[in-house]
Design a protein around this motif. Structure first.
Motif, PDB file in Angstrom:
ATOM      1  N   GLU A 241       1.128  -4.421   3.612  1.00  0.00           N
ATOM      2  CA  GLU A 241       1.932  -3.527   4.425  1.00  0.00           C
ATOM      3  C   GLU A 241       1.982  -2.140   3.798  1.00  0.00           C
ATOM      4  O   GLU A 241       1.896  -1.991   2.575  1.00  0.00           O
ATOM      5  CB  GLU A 241       3.343  -4.079   4.593  1.00  0.00           C
ATOM      6  CG  GLU A 241       3.400  -5.436   5.290  1.00  0.00           C
ATOM      7  CD  GLU A 241       4.809  -5.911   5.554  1.00  0.00           C
ATOM      8  OE1 GLU A 241       5.448  -5.369   6.474  1.00  0.00           O
ATOM      9  OE2 GLU A 241       5.276  -6.803   4.830  1.00  0.00           O
ATOM     10  N   LEU A 242       2.130  -1.125   4.664  1.00  0.00           N
ATOM     11  CA  LEU A 242       2.263   0.253   4.212  1.00  0.00           C
ATOM     12  C   LEU A 242       3.711   0.516   3.823  1.00  0.00           C
ATOM     13  O   LEU A 242       4.640   0.174   4.558  1.00  0.00           O
ATOM     14  CB  LEU A 242       1.855   1.220   5.318  1.00  0.00           C
ATOM     15  CG  LEU A 242       0.433   1.094   5.869  1.00  0.00           C
ATOM     16  CD1 LEU A 242       0.225   2.098   7.010  1.00  0.00           C
ATOM     17  CD2 LEU A 242      -0.601   1.323   4.769  1.00  0.00           C
ATOM     18  N   CYS A 243       3.913   1.129   2.669  1.00  0.00           N
ATOM     19  CA  CYS A 243       5.264   1.491   2.273  1.00  0.00           C
ATOM     20  C   CYS A 243       5.266   2.894   1.681  1.00  0.00           C
ATOM     21  O   CYS A 243       4.231   3.406   1.256  1.00  0.00           O
ATOM     22  CB  CYS A 243       5.849   0.475   1.293  1.00  0.00           C
ATOM     23  SG  CYS A 243       5.145   0.500  -0.362  1.00  0.00           S
ATOM     24  N   GLY A 244       6.428   3.514   1.675  1.00  0.00           N
ATOM     25  CA  GLY A 244       6.536   4.869   1.155  1.00  0.00           C
ATOM     26  C   GLY A 244       7.902   5.452   1.455  1.00  0.00           C
ATOM     27  O   GLY A 244       8.768   4.780   2.010  1.00  0.00           O
ATOM     28  N   PRO A 245       8.119   6.721   1.103  1.00  0.00           N
ATOM     29  CA  PRO A 245       9.405   7.357   1.351  1.00  0.00           C
ATOM     30  C   PRO A 245       9.538   7.773   2.818  1.00  0.00           C
ATOM     31  O   PRO A 245       8.626   8.383   3.372  1.00  0.00           O
ATOM     32  CB  PRO A 245       9.366   8.577   0.433  1.00  0.00           C
ATOM     33  CG  PRO A 245       7.907   8.905   0.325  1.00  0.00           C
ATOM     34  CD  PRO A 245       7.171   7.594   0.389  1.00  0.00           C
ATOM     35  N   GLY A 246      10.621   7.436   3.426  1.00  0.00           N
ATOM     36  CA  GLY A 246      10.850   7.834   4.809  1.00  0.00           C
ATOM     37  C   GLY A 246      10.231   6.871   5.796  1.00  0.00           C
ATOM     38  O   GLY A 246       9.337   6.102   5.458  1.00  0.00           O
TER      39      GLY A 246
ATOM     40  N   VAL B 231       0.227  -3.989  -5.874  1.00  0.00           N
ATOM     41  CA  VAL B 231       0.552  -2.641  -5.410  1.00  0.00           C
ATOM     42  C   VAL B 231      -0.701  -1.775  -5.512  1.00  0.00           C
ATOM     43  O   VAL B 231      -1.334  -1.708  -6.572  1.00  0.00           O
ATOM     44  CB  VAL B 231       1.676  -2.007  -6.254  1.00  0.00           C
ATOM     45  CG1 VAL B 231       2.008  -0.601  -5.747  1.00  0.00           C
ATOM     46  CG2 VAL B 231       2.916  -2.886  -6.261  1.00  0.00           C
ATOM     47  N   LEU B 232      -1.048  -1.120  -4.402  1.00  0.00           N
ATOM     48  CA  LEU B 232      -2.183  -0.200  -4.379  1.00  0.00           C
ATOM     49  C   LEU B 232      -1.681   1.190  -4.000  1.00  0.00           C
ATOM     50  O   LEU B 232      -1.013   1.353  -2.974  1.00  0.00           O
ATOM     51  CB  LEU B 232      -3.242  -0.654  -3.371  1.00  0.00           C
ATOM     52  CG  LEU B 232      -3.837  -2.050  -3.559  1.00  0.00           C
ATOM     53  CD1 LEU B 232      -4.903  -2.316  -2.494  1.00  0.00           C
ATOM     54  CD2 LEU B 232      -4.412  -2.233  -4.954  1.00  0.00           C
TER      55      LEU B 232
ATOM     56  N   LEU C 199      -2.127  -4.106 -10.056  1.00  0.00           N
ATOM     57  CA  LEU C 199      -1.909  -2.705  -9.723  1.00  0.00           C
ATOM     58  C   LEU C 199      -3.247  -2.015  -9.528  1.00  0.00           C
ATOM     59  O   LEU C 199      -4.169  -2.200 -10.319  1.00  0.00           O
ATOM     60  CB  LEU C 199      -1.123  -2.019 -10.846  1.00  0.00           C
ATOM     61  CG  LEU C 199       0.213  -2.674 -11.227  1.00  0.00           C
ATOM     62  CD1 LEU C 199       0.785  -2.016 -12.468  1.00  0.00           C
ATOM     63  CD2 LEU C 199       1.199  -2.601 -10.074  1.00  0.00           C
ATOM     64  N   GLY C 200      -3.347  -1.214  -8.478  1.00  0.00           N
ATOM     65  CA  GLY C 200      -4.598  -0.523  -8.210  1.00  0.00           C
ATOM     66  C   GLY C 200      -4.353   0.845  -7.597  1.00  0.00           C
ATOM     67  O   GLY C 200      -3.242   1.168  -7.168  1.00  0.00           O
ATOM     68  N   ALA C 201      -5.413   1.635  -7.539  1.00  0.00           N
ATOM     69  CA  ALA C 201      -5.314   2.968  -6.954  1.00  0.00           C
ATOM     70  C   ALA C 201      -6.647   3.375  -6.362  1.00  0.00           C
ATOM     71  O   ALA C 201      -7.710   2.990  -6.855  1.00  0.00           O
ATOM     72  CB  ALA C 201      -4.880   3.992  -8.002  1.00  0.00           C
TER      73      ALA C 201
ATOM     74  N   LEU D 218       0.872  -1.174   0.000  1.00  0.00           N
ATOM     75  CA  LEU D 218       0.000   0.000   0.000  1.00  0.00           C
ATOM     76  C   LEU D 218       0.908   1.223   0.000  1.00  0.00           C
ATOM     77  O   LEU D 218       1.513   1.553   1.021  1.00  0.00           O
ATOM     78  CB  LEU D 218      -0.911  -0.019   1.218  1.00  0.00           C
ATOM     79  CG  LEU D 218      -2.001  -1.095   1.172  1.00  0.00           C
ATOM     80  CD1 LEU D 218      -2.460  -1.468   2.564  1.00  0.00           C
ATOM     81  CD2 LEU D 218      -3.174  -0.626   0.337  1.00  0.00           C
ATOM     82  N   VAL D 219       1.026   1.873  -1.143  1.00  0.00           N
ATOM     83  CA  VAL D 219       1.984   2.965  -1.321  1.00  0.00           C
ATOM     84  C   VAL D 219       1.367   4.277  -0.851  1.00  0.00           C
ATOM     85  O   VAL D 219       0.333   4.719  -1.374  1.00  0.00           O
ATOM     86  CB  VAL D 219       2.419   3.077  -2.790  1.00  0.00           C
ATOM     87  CG1 VAL D 219       3.402   4.233  -2.961  1.00  0.00           C
ATOM     88  CG2 VAL D 219       3.058   1.769  -3.255  1.00  0.00           C
TER      89      VAL D 219
END
Length: 220
Positions: free
Chosen positions: A48-53, A79-80, A109-111, A19-20
């Motif tokens: 899981e949550l993922c992202g920058p930082g 990937v969402l 892939l989703g959003a 989860l981006v």
């Protein structure tokens, strides 16, 4: 006939969902799919949550530690992209988005909401129309994407979008149905639905999924 080897969510083994998120992320977009998809842990799923930082601030000021770095999305089976206040700025940040190397041939892939803008920026929507929230609509139109104004969910092949917020269960259910079938959707979502109305709500959700899926892609 050549044998097709299953990959992604349809392959045996772990099913990892990234989860981006970026700063200003929409809490419902992040936490509803996170909770629903992790109902599938007994079947080997992990969202899981993922992202920058290491920590991001949500749109309402929640300081949320992330479980994975942004690049983990490149390895996940699905990937969402979570909606957020600043996703338009993220879409213009090439240095940030270039860290993502996603592949619809091996990933679902989703959003959610404004996350659709990021799919478009990465060239992953192709010719598919998209669902989004009202605030994101002009940005998607500007990007040349056809917006489905009156639909909460749309899937085409390995890519799906939803309008975000309380439409988030549709995207989680889409992932589960694609890999495990409708019986698994019922099993995963039933405990979270209101007592006394569970079956009716499940039928409504599954009907929306069927209506919003223009084509199903196997072997991923």
């Amino acid at each position: 006939m050549r044998e097709v080897t299953p990959s992604g969510l349809n392959a045996p083994g772990a099913k990892r969902v990234a989860l981006v998120c970026f700063d200003g992320f929409q809490e419902l977009d992040a936490f509803i799919p996170l909770a629903l998809l992790n109902q599938m842990r007994p079947r080997g799923w992990s969202a899981e949550l993922c992202g920058p930082g290491p920590v991001l601030s949500s749109m309402n000021g929640l300081q949320q530690p992330l479980q994975r770095p942004l690049e983990w999305a490149n390895e996940a089976e699905a990937v969402l992209f979570v909606g957020g206040l600043y996703n338009r700025a993220v879409a213009e940040n090439s240095a940030l988005l270039d860290r993502l190397q996603l592949d619809p041939l091996r990933q679902r892939l989703g959003a959610l909401g404004s996350g659709s803008l990021l799919l478009a920026r990465l060239g992953l929507l192709g010719e598919s129309p998209a669902c989004c929230d009202a605030a994101t609509r002009p940005w998607l139109l500007e990007a040349g994407v056809r917006v489905l104004e009156h639909e909460a969910f749309h899937a085409q092949g390995p890519v799906a979008t939803c309008s975000g917020g309380l439409a988030a269960p549709l995207l989680a259910a889409w992932l589960i149905r694609e890999a495990e079938g409708e019986a698994a959707v019922r099993e995963a979502l039933r405990p979270s639905l209101p007592v006394g109305d569970r079956e009716a709500q499940l039928e409504l959700l599954l009907a929306q999924l069927r209506r919003g899926s223009t084509s199903l892609r196997s072997g991923l």
